[in-house]
Write an enzyme that holds these catalytic residues in place. Sequence first.
Site, PDB file in Angstrom:
ATOM      1  N   TYR A 170      52.816  40.088  -8.813  1.00 12.98           N
ATOM      2  CA  TYR A 170      52.983  38.645  -8.573  1.00 12.98           C
ATOM      3  C   TYR A 170      53.961  38.007  -9.556  1.00 12.98           C
ATOM      4  O   TYR A 170      53.859  36.841  -9.882  1.00 12.98           O
ATOM      5  CB  TYR A 170      51.627  37.912  -8.613  1.00 12.98           C
ATOM      6  CG  TYR A 170      50.602  38.560  -7.708  1.00 12.98           C
ATOM      7  CD1 TYR A 170      50.786  38.545  -6.326  1.00 12.98           C
ATOM      8  CD2 TYR A 170      49.509  39.230  -8.230  1.00 12.98           C
ATOM      9  CE1 TYR A 170      49.886  39.187  -5.496  1.00 12.98           C
ATOM     10  CE2 TYR A 170      48.602  39.865  -7.400  1.00 12.98           C
ATOM     11  CZ  TYR A 170      48.796  39.845  -6.028  1.00 12.98           C
ATOM     12  OH  TYR A 170      47.920  40.490  -5.216  1.00 12.98           O
ATOM     13  N   ARG A 171      54.910  38.807 -10.038  1.00 13.33           N
ATOM     14  CA  ARG A 171      55.930  38.305 -10.981  1.00 13.33           C
ATOM     15  C   ARG A 171      55.335  37.750 -12.272  1.00 13.33           C
ATOM     16  O   ARG A 171      55.943  36.925 -12.956  1.00 13.33           O
ATOM     17  CB  ARG A 171      56.847  37.273 -10.307  1.00 13.33           C
ATOM     18  CG  ARG A 171      57.440  37.819  -9.028  1.00 13.33           C
ATOM     19  CD  ARG A 171      58.746  37.191  -8.621  1.00 13.33           C
ATOM     20  NE  ARG A 171      59.275  37.878  -7.445  1.00 13.33           N
ATOM     21  CZ  ARG A 171      60.140  38.880  -7.486  1.00 13.33           C
ATOM     22  NH1 ARG A 171      60.617  39.299  -8.630  1.00 13.33           N
ATOM     23  NH2 ARG A 171      60.551  39.455  -6.388  1.00 13.33           N
ATOM     24  N   LEU A 172      54.130  38.208 -12.588  1.00 16.98           N
ATOM     25  CA  LEU A 172      53.524  37.810 -13.871  1.00 16.98           C
ATOM     26  C   LEU A 172      53.939  38.868 -14.899  1.00 16.98           C
ATOM     27  O   LEU A 172      53.112  39.538 -15.512  1.00 16.98           O
ATOM     28  CB  LEU A 172      51.998  37.713 -13.739  1.00 16.98           C
ATOM     29  CG  LEU A 172      51.520  36.761 -12.636  1.00 16.98           C
ATOM     30  CD1 LEU A 172      50.001  36.747 -12.546  1.00 16.98           C
ATOM     31  CD2 LEU A 172      52.038  35.343 -12.890  1.00 16.98           C
ATOM     32  N   HIS A 173      55.241  39.050 -15.007  1.00 20.17           N
ATOM     33  CA  HIS A 173      55.779  40.144 -15.806  1.00 20.17           C
ATOM     34  C   HIS A 173      55.451  39.973 -17.283  1.00 20.17           C
ATOM     35  O   HIS A 173      55.156  38.873 -17.748  1.00 20.17           O
ATOM     36  CB  HIS A 173      57.297  40.226 -15.622  1.00 20.17           C
ATOM     37  CG  HIS A 173      57.712  40.221 -14.198  1.00 20.17           C
ATOM     38  ND1 HIS A 173      57.235  41.121 -13.287  1.00 20.17           N
ATOM     39  CD2 HIS A 173      58.540  39.396 -13.517  1.00 20.17           C
ATOM     40  CE1 HIS A 173      57.768  40.863 -12.107  1.00 20.17           C
ATOM     41  NE2 HIS A 173      58.558  39.815 -12.215  1.00 20.17           N
TER      42      HIS A 173
END
Length: 192
Positions: A170-173
């Site tokens: 979820y692009r919570l890199h």
Amino acid sequence: MASDPFRLFDEWFAEARESEINDPGAMALATADAAGRPSVRMVLLKGHGPEGFVFYTNEHSAKGGELAENPRAALLFHWKSLRRQVRIEGPVERVTEEEADAYFATRARDSQLGAWASDQSRPLDSRATFEQRFKEVKARFEGTDVPRPPHWRGYRVVPERIEFWMDRPYRLHERRLFTRDGERWSEGLLYP
Ligand SMILES: Cc1cc2nc3c(=O)[nH]c(=O)nc-3n(C[C@H](O)[C@H](O)[C@H](O)COP(=O)(O)O)c2cc1C
């Protein structure tokens, strides 16, 4: 506890060697001229450690000219198979003549000859001209070791900042930033 970005780099690089289809040591090298105009190209990592990240090139190339005017650079590794990137920034110094000689001596003979034949980044009128120059240097060094061309040099990017970026759902890199203050490294996080 003091963090060690070099150990982390070694771990990621070892994983990249296993998983990348080729050239895990390929890195984008960004430089800028004295007016601040940027340029970027790929080079190969040929040595690394706390003292810096080393690549070799022709000092008369475009990048060589930019580094002479403005000896700072940024490096970027993108290991697609791992969905990771590493960004490195800092001043650039030349490796010693001895270190450059030692690495040049390990290269394949035709690569050594190519370093003499290529007027890197200069206009070339035809492929045939380059092939002719290659033949000429081959004849010139017939029967002897090929010495390192004096303009073929190593450069070391001395890191001040190293950022490790890791893909997360979820692009919570995850971004871990290491910064150097004198000899001391400190670690923090960045929003992705
Ligand atoms: C994967 C890859 C690795 C490369 N490695 C090097 C290298 O180690 N040294 C080098 O001078 N050029 C290397 N090149 C070529 C450079 O990208 C570039 O074309 C050349 O150095 C001239 O750049 P410049 O005109 O900006 O100086 C590589 C290219 C690729 C695609």
